[in-house]
Design a protein around this motif. Structure first.
Motif, short mmCIF file in Angstrom:
data_model
loop_
_atom_site.label_atom_id
_atom_site.label_comp_id
_atom_site.label_asym_id
_atom_site.label_seq_id
_atom_site.Cartn_x
_atom_site.Cartn_y
_atom_site.Cartn_z
N ALA A 127 51.11 -44.71 -16.61
CA ALA A 127 52.07 -44.07 -17.52
C ALA A 127 51.66 -44.23 -18.97
O ALA A 127 51.78 -43.29 -19.77
CB ALA A 127 53.46 -44.67 -17.29
N LEU A 128 51.13 -45.41 -19.33
CA LEU A 128 50.76 -45.65 -20.71
C LEU A 128 49.48 -44.93 -21.11
O LEU A 128 49.35 -44.44 -22.24
CB LEU A 128 50.61 -47.15 -20.96
N LEU A 129 48.52 -44.85 -20.20
CA LEU A 129 47.21 -44.30 -20.55
C LEU A 129 47.11 -42.79 -20.36
O LEU A 129 46.40 -42.12 -21.12
CB LEU A 129 46.11 -44.99 -19.73
N SER A 130 47.82 -42.23 -19.37
CA SER A 130 47.63 -40.81 -19.05
C SER A 130 48.90 -39.98 -19.25
O SER A 130 48.88 -38.95 -19.93
CB SER A 130 47.14 -40.66 -17.60
N GLU A 131 50.00 -40.43 -18.66
CA GLU A 131 51.21 -39.62 -18.68
C GLU A 131 51.78 -39.47 -20.09
O GLU A 131 52.33 -38.43 -20.44
CB GLU A 131 52.25 -40.22 -17.74
N GLY A 132 51.67 -40.53 -20.90
CA GLY A 132 52.16 -40.43 -22.27
C GLY A 132 51.39 -39.39 -23.07
O GLY A 132 51.98 -38.62 -23.85
N LYS A 133 50.09 -39.33 -22.87
CA LYS A 133 49.26 -38.35 -23.57
C LYS A 133 49.61 -36.94 -23.15
O LYS A 133 49.70 -36.02 -23.99
CB LYS A 133 47.79 -38.66 -23.31
N SER A 134 49.81 -36.74 -21.84
CA SER A 134 50.16 -35.39 -21.37
C SER A 134 51.54 -34.97 -21.86
O SER A 134 51.77 -33.80 -22.20
CB SER A 134 50.10 -35.36 -19.84
N SER A 135 52.50 -35.91 -21.92
CA SER A 135 53.83 -35.57 -22.43
C SER A 135 53.77 -35.18 -23.90
O SER A 135 54.45 -34.24 -24.33
CB SER A 135 54.79 -36.75 -22.23
N PHE A 136 52.96 -35.90 -24.68
CA PHE A 136 52.82 -35.56 -26.09
C PHE A 136 52.16 -34.20 -26.26
O PHE A 136 52.52 -33.43 -27.16
CB PHE A 136 52.02 -36.64 -26.80
N ALA A 137 51.20 -33.88 -25.39
CA ALA A 137 50.55 -32.57 -25.45
C ALA A 137 51.56 -31.45 -25.14
O ALA A 137 51.55 -30.40 -25.78
CB ALA A 137 49.39 -32.52 -24.47
N MET A 138 52.45 -31.70 -24.17
CA MET A 138 53.49 -30.70 -23.87
C MET A 138 54.45 -30.53 -25.04
O MET A 138 54.90 -29.42 -25.33
CB MET A 138 54.26 -31.13 -22.62
N PHE A 139 54.76 -31.64 -25.72
CA PHE A 139 55.65 -31.55 -26.88
C PHE A 139 55.02 -30.71 -28.00
O PHE A 139 55.67 -29.85 -28.59
CB PHE A 139 55.96 -32.96 -27.38
N LEU A 140 53.73 -30.96 -28.26
CA LEU A 140 53.04 -30.16 -29.28
C LEU A 140 52.97 -28.69 -28.88
O LEU A 140 53.09 -27.80 -29.73
CB LEU A 140 51.63 -30.72 -29.50
N LYS A 141 52.80 -28.44 -27.58
CA LYS A 141 52.74 -27.06 -27.12
C LYS A 141 54.08 -26.36 -27.33
O LYS A 141 54.12 -25.18 -27.73
CB LYS A 141 52.35 -27.05 -25.64
N SER A 142 55.19 -27.07 -27.06
CA SER A 142 56.51 -26.46 -27.26
C SER A 142 56.79 -26.20 -28.74
O SER A 142 57.37 -25.17 -29.10
CB SER A 142 57.59 -27.38 -26.69
N VAL A 143 56.33 -27.13 -29.61
CA VAL A 143 56.51 -26.92 -31.05
C VAL A 143 55.71 -25.71 -31.53
O VAL A 143 56.20 -24.88 -32.30
CB VAL A 143 56.10 -28.19 -31.82
N GLN A 144 54.47 -25.60 -31.04
CA GLN A 144 53.66 -24.44 -31.41
C GLN A 144 54.25 -23.15 -30.88
O GLN A 144 54.19 -22.10 -31.53
CB GLN A 144 52.23 -24.62 -30.90
N GLY A 145 54.87 -23.22 -29.66
CA GLY A 145 55.50 -22.04 -29.11
C GLY A 145 56.68 -21.57 -29.96
O GLY A 145 56.88 -20.38 -30.17
N LYS A 146 57.48 -22.54 -30.46
CA LYS A 146 58.60 -22.17 -31.33
C LYS A 146 58.11 -21.54 -32.63
O LYS A 146 58.66 -20.56 -33.11
CB LYS A 146 59.44 -23.41 -31.64
#
Length: 422
Positions: A127-146
């Protein structure tokens, strides 16, 4: 320190003598303390928790990049000492982020458990090494989509009327104008001027704001069309004489409850048998509060000289008419949440069993905007979201929704809705 005396001008224009001590400025070149340490010692608790998370990830990744066990153990011990020092410094330092101490302490405690407990290490490493990075990437993607949607909407704006087009005023048209000279598109012009794309939406909006004031069996039937425009409430009252007699001195007497003031009172009118008339009234609103408009219809029968009184139904002005969805950054939301003291906590009781459906229901009912990005395809048992709206008077409304789907409660939703405003 050096004693300095100088003359100053006070607010009332008089002169006064001011004495102060001035200390020599410290040469920045003599201070070799790293900037990161300065900020943590200065009370930046959030930065300390970020440093603890980074140290934990470095220690967990050490064995994956080929470091020997002795080196990884030494890194782990030094990281644990650093994290303990960060928490201790945050406890004794007085800063503006003191309210975040509990959250940051829990975060640092989780990092320490991930390094000390082998079972926690096995659970949290992925969760700390992989899932956190993917969640942050999804957040940036949603911000860019807005941002992309906002740009597309701004590009898609089409100019419907040119700046040099002629403006037609109905009041200035000649009364002897021929039929061919009349503007046959007045209805669509009115729809565009009021902000509606077509006549159906205009009619639907009007019907939802029509209030029946008297009964069908009353001598005078009245209904009001209410238009809320920021600080003003406009009443267009339709009055119908249902008797075969002429009604003289018919007056609609209005009164208000709440922060509302009648600006334009209706005038007296004379209505013929089975005739109708439209009466307008204007009300000023000064605050975002729920109010009531009530009153009486007073008239005099011209044939019998008898006076009649009809009490009208109340018009309930909903607070939702003044609320507009708005957006703000997470930092501004947190600062306003800490600043606003008044809070109302409401327990959730609903028949809705889906988390996303419940959030959509809250957003549509409160006329607010969700600031928390989430994946609609993800099925979880817990949902937390921040909602924000602004009134037409510039007042801020903050809402935090924390809802959980409990399996031991037949899948029903439970949680709280916290509301804060200034």
């Amino acid at each position: 320190p050096q004693l300095v005396t100088k003359n100053v001008v006070l607010a009332d224009g008089t002169y006064a003598t001011q004495t102060m001590y001035s200390e020599p400025k410290v040469n920045p070149a003599q201070d070799n303390t790293p900037n990161l340490r300065k900020m943590i010692v200065g009370g930046d608790i959030f930065l300390g928790s970020v440093v603890s998370s980074c140290l934990t990830k470095m220690c967990l990744r050490g064995s994956d990049v080929g470091l020997d066990a002795l080196t990884v153990k030494s890194m782990t011990v030094n990281s644990l000492l650093t994290m303990c020092g960060i928490v201790k410094m945050a406890e004794v330092t007085v800063s503006a982020q003191k309210s975040s101490l509990a959250d940051c302490s829990d975060r640092v405690t989780l990092c320490c458990r991930a390094l000390l407990d082998p079972k926690a290490n096995a659970i949290l490493k992925q969760a700390l090494l992989s899932e956190g990075k993917s969640s942050f990437a999804m957040f940036l993607k949603s911000v860019q989509g807005k941002e992309g949607k906002t740009k597309e909407e701004s590009k898609e704006e089409v100019v419907s009327t040119q700046a040099d087009d002629l403006i037609h005023f109905r009041q200035l048209k000649s009364l002897t104008a021929q039929a061919g000279d009349l503007d046959l598109d007045d209805g669509s012009d009115l729809a565009r001027a009021t902000g509606y794309a077509d006549g159906n939406s205009l009619l639907t909006n009007e019907l939802s704001h029509v209030y029946q004031l008297t009964g069908f069996a009353d001598p005078v039937y009245a209904e009001a069309f209410v238009t809320v425009h920021d600080y003003d409430i406009l009443l267009d009252i339709l009055v119908i004489n249902r008797t075969p007699n002429t009604l003289a001195n018919l007056t609609v007497e209005l009164s208000t409850m709440g922060d509302m003031k009648i600006v334009e009172r209706p005038q007296s009118h004379t209505i013929g048998p089975l005739d109708q008339i439209n009466i307008r009234a204007s009300i000023k609103v000064s605050s975002t509060e729920t109010g009531h408009i009530f009153g009486t219809i007073v008239y005099e029968d011209a044939s019998t000289q008898e006076k009649g009184y009809i009490n009208m139904n109340d018009i309930h002005m909903d607070i939702m008419d003044y609320i507009r969805p708005a957006t703000c950054t997470d930092e501004v939301f947190r600062s306003m949440w800490a600043e606003f003291e008044w809070e109302n906590k409401v327990a959730i009781t609903t028949s809705i069993t889906d988390l996303i459906e419940f959030l959509d229901h809250i957003v549509s009912s409160t006329n607010m905007k969700s600031l928390t990005p989430f994946d609609r395809n993800e099925n979880g048992s817990f949902l937390a979201a921040n909602l924000y709206a602004k009134s037409v008077f510039g007042e801020d409304a903050l809402v935090n929704v924390s809802v959980e789907k409990k399996d031991d409660n037949d899948g029903k939703l439970a949680g709280y809705i916290r509301i804060r405003s200034k």
